[in-house]
Design a protein around this motif. Structure first.
Motif, mmCIF file in Angstrom:
data_model
loop_
_atom_site.group_PDB
_atom_site.id
_atom_site.type_symbol
_atom_site.label_atom_id
_atom_site.label_comp_id
_atom_site.label_asym_id
_atom_site.label_seq_id
_atom_site.Cartn_x
_atom_site.Cartn_y
_atom_site.Cartn_z
ATOM 1 N N ASP A 1 -59.882 67.210 -8.434
ATOM 2 C CA ASP A 1 -58.869 66.712 -9.367
ATOM 3 C C ASP A 1 -59.264 67.079 -10.792
ATOM 4 N N LEU A 2 -59.576 68.376 -10.977
ATOM 5 C CA LEU A 2 -60.089 68.871 -12.255
ATOM 6 C C LEU A 2 -59.178 69.946 -12.819
ATOM 7 N N ILE A 3 -58.818 69.799 -14.084
ATOM 8 C CA ILE A 3 -58.115 70.828 -14.848
ATOM 9 C C ILE A 3 -58.797 70.947 -16.197
ATOM 10 N N ALA A 4 -59.150 72.177 -16.590
ATOM 11 C CA ALA A 4 -59.787 72.412 -17.881
ATOM 12 C C ALA A 4 -59.125 73.600 -18.552
ATOM 13 N N ASP A 5 -58.829 73.462 -19.842
ATOM 14 C CA ASP A 5 -58.258 74.542 -20.656
ATOM 15 C C ASP A 5 -59.192 74.797 -21.822
ATOM 16 N N LEU A 6 -59.727 76.040 -21.892
ATOM 17 C CA LEU A 6 -60.674 76.417 -22.932
ATOM 18 C C LEU A 6 -60.068 77.490 -23.827
ATOM 19 N N ASP A 7 -60.315 77.361 -25.112
ATOM 20 C CA ASP A 7 -59.916 78.367 -26.092
ATOM 21 C C ASP A 7 -61.167 78.897 -26.774
#
Length: 708
Positions: free
Chosen positions: A191-197
């Motif tokens: 149940d993991l969502i990650a958004d990296l910039d």
């Protein structure tokens, strides 16, 4: 036949060659010219191809490139703008504008990779031997989407329709310029969502001159988090692409830092990473991964993390939680249907307050206001001690565990506990604490606890077995002097009940509690107080013989428990001077105590009260009732005799003729029930409870203080 073994044909050729050396030389020159012409042709063809590619920049290969790569990775690949593929001069130059690589149909995003512009030079031999190597990379407005499917059997970066292909491996990059790069990672099982910039990246000679900084947000198991990090060039010369990682994360009031040296730009596989974590409650930290533990006080931890596939190993763990220390190692395995924890942990000094959460207390409240206040805060009514707080059964089927935990010493004012050792096994909601052992007052307690969270409510079985323990040491924290007391006690508590809290499981429990006292000694003061033998007690007090030892022949304090109510079955202690018997019981449901004890002397004594001593109240606040109705009755009888006869006649009401029936120690030491107890001459005893008394409050007061 020649003398060297060669055949006649060979001999003939040799003879002709010897006769015509010019002809042989001509043949060799002809062969050389053929080889030379072939080499020149190959070189000319390569040069022609190189020249054509260099002049045209290989733009005509755009279509073949899309078709070939699409077939190789089983994903649609498209180039929306300019395309170049040629040798410049020896490296392979590649440029693509509007490049897209599609995702599988099951993903939530259309493309695995998109880039407004990608330009690179590739070392040709690295495509054939070893890991791919990019001389330089220029990437603008790129986005990478990495996802697992719901069953975690396939991911978006493994290039095969069946999910069994070889996953993409990031190449070694000598120089790089990355502008406006983003990465998204999704794992439904965690149940993991990650958004990296990523900020702009510039590197040269396998070293990144400026930090590769990134920020990110995400969510793991409904817990939001933020990230800040950087990839830094190490101070020492490193292998190509090796970079220093620094990462800071904040999630659920927990602050986590991570640092280490990566072998390439984004490869953490098998790399030791230093990890530190601190927060107000370690349960919040592990809860992020779906691992349920009781609440803790503020903690700080330091460890070394190594990831290998789906396994995350935290070694060299050191830290503190509350006023207790902890060291060891643990591993988190995400490869199965449930998260699995394997751990070996050690604590040198465990504070009793930090144990409170394991039975449902708030440790901060226990530390500041005591156990009674913490019990009330956990839902217990006034005067109750056992907490009603849930032991969080709802999460114990989400993970499995094998944990070995050892404690050198428990810090407690009342009970000296050392050498705690417990093995915890959790399998799909079935929890075993077995073996679970500790040393208490120089006696060993071996126990097993089984909690079946698969039932609703949970079924909990308790089995505690206490070896021979010195009574003086055991009760020293409660004001009992060790000098003059040499008796020991051993016992067993075996109960089973249903409930999701400690209180509920005991309030519905059934089983038996028994403590056996083998032969030993007690002080005279203790014995005389128990039987209220005022004459002997005062006599010995004036003679300064308060610590004269009294021998205990045998003793048994046992209860039969049904529906959470415990009834004496039996209470029987035989000493050299008297026989102590008891009736009554207590309730785990209401935590009410109502017990009555009476000691009959074996010898004649004047001024003996010979009436029951009551213990009432609640677990949280017990009370001692010395002036019982029987004692008041004797005083009234004495007063009546004094009025009718003469004052000395009042003493007759307090005479003890010393007719107590000694106990047969065999059944006592065997822990037999009241029905199995006998006098020393073998007759059944009729002065003991049956283990079935009514435990309602009114009847307790009327019955138990009036049974003698």
């Amino acid at each position: 036949m020649t003398h060297d073994g060669a055949g006649p044909e060979v001999a003939t050729v040799r003879l002709e060659a010897a006769k015509n050396p010019a002809q042989s030389e001509s043949r060799r020159r002809r062969i050389w010219r053929i080889v030379r012409n072939i080499l020149i042709g190959v070189i000319a063809a390569v040069a022609a191809i190189w020249l054509v590619l260099f002049i045209t920049k290989g733009r005509f290969l755009k279509g073949p490139f899309e078709r070939t790569v699409t077939r190789l990775i089983d994903r649609p690949v498209r180039v929306g703008g300019d395309f170049q593929l040629y040798f410049a001069p020896f490296d392979i130059k590649f440029l693509a504008e509007g490049l897209t690589v599609a995702n599988p149909d099951w993903t939530t995003r259309r493309h695995l990779f998109t880039a407004r512009r990608i330009a690179t030079r590739i070392a040709p031999l690295s495509l054939l031997f070893g890991r791919r190597r990019l001389r330089w990379l220029d990437l603008s407005d790129a986005s990478l989407d990495l996802e697992w499917n719901d069953a975690r059997t396939a991911n978006s970066w493994t290039f095969a329709s069946d999910g069994k292909g070889k996953p993409f491996e990031l190449p070694i990059i000598d120089r790089a310029v990355l502008v406006s790069t983003a990465l998204r990672y999704r794992d439904p099982q965690l149940d993991l969502i990650a958004d990296l910039d990523f900020s702009s990246i510039r590197s040269r000679d396998a070293r990144i001159g400026e930090a590769v900084r990134f920020t990110g947000v995400g969510r793991i198991r409904r817990t939001p988090f933020t990230l800040r990090g950087a990839l830094l060039t190490p101070n020492a010369t490193a292998a190509r692409g090796r970079n220093r990682l620094l990462l800071n994360a904040v999630a659920a009031q927990n602050r986590i830092t991570m640092s280490g040296t990566l072998p390439s730009l984004a490869d953490i596989e098998g790399v030791p990473l230093a990890v530190t974590a601190r927060g107000r409650n370690a349960a919040e930290l592990l809860g992020i991964l779906g691992v349920v533990i009781p609440r803790t006080r503020a903690y700080r931890l330091k460890s070394t993390l190594v990831k290998r596939g789906s396994e995350y190993r935290f070694g060299d763990l050191t830290g503190r939680f509350g006023d207790s220390d902890i060291t060891g190692a643990f591993t988190v395995q995400n490869g199965g249907p449930r998260v699995h924890i394997d751990a070996n942990l050690t604590t040198r000094l465990l504070d009793i307050v930090d144990v409170a959460p394991f039975i449902g207390y708030n440790p901060d409240l226990v530390a500041s206001r005591g156990f009674a206040a913490a019990a009330r805060a956990a839902g217990a009514p006034p005067a109750r001690l056992l907490p009603d707080a849930s032991l969080r059964a709802e999460g114990l089927r989400a993970f499995d565990a094998d944990v070995r935990y050892r404690v050198s010493r428990l810090r407690s004012d009342s009970v000296p506990v050392t050498d705690v050792s417990v093995t915890v096994a959790l399998d799909n909601g079935l929890l075993h604490l077995s073996p679970f052992s500790f040393t208490m007052a120089r006696g060993t307690v071996a126990s097993d606890v089984r909690i079946d969270w698969r039932r609703r409510p949970a079924r909990i079985a308790y089995d505690f077995r206490m070896g021979a323990t010195p009574m003086a040491r055991l009760l020293a924290g409660f004001g009992v002097e060790e000098a003059g007391t040499s008796g020991t006690v051993r016992g067993r508590v075996q109960l089973e009940g249903d409930g999701d809290t400690l209180h509920d499981s005991l309030a519905t429990s059934r089983g038996r509690i028994a403590f056996v006292i083998p032969q030993g000694q007690l002080t005279t003061r203790n014995v005389q107080l128990s039987e209220l033998d005022l004459g002997t007690f005062v006599q010995k007090m004036f003679e300064s013989r308060l610590k004269e030892p009294v021998r205990i022949n045998c003793g048994l304090i046992a209860f039969t428990v049904k529906g959470g109510a415990a009834a004496a079955d039996p209470i029987l202690i035989d000493t050299s001077k008297n026989v102590v018997v008891g009736r009554g019981g207590f309730s785990f449901a209401t935590e009410q105590i109502d017990l009555a004890f009476r000691a009959d002397a074996k010898k004649f004594s004047l001024f003996s009260g010979q009436s029951p001593v009551g213990i009432g109240g609640y677990f949280a606040k017990p009370s001692l009732d010395v002036v019982s109705p029987q004692l008041l009755g004797r005083a009234g009888a004495g007063l009546g005799l004094a009025v009718l006869a003469m004052p000395p006649a009042a003493l007759l009401a307090f005479v003890d003729v010393g007719d107590a029936r000694a106990a047969a120690c065999g059944p006592v030491l065997a822990g037999a029930t009241a029905k199995g107890q006998r006098t020393r001459d073998g007759k059944p005893r009729d002065d003991l409870g049956t283990g079935t008394e009514d435990r309602s409050k009114d009847k307790l007061r009327k019955k138990f203080l009036g049974i003698f």
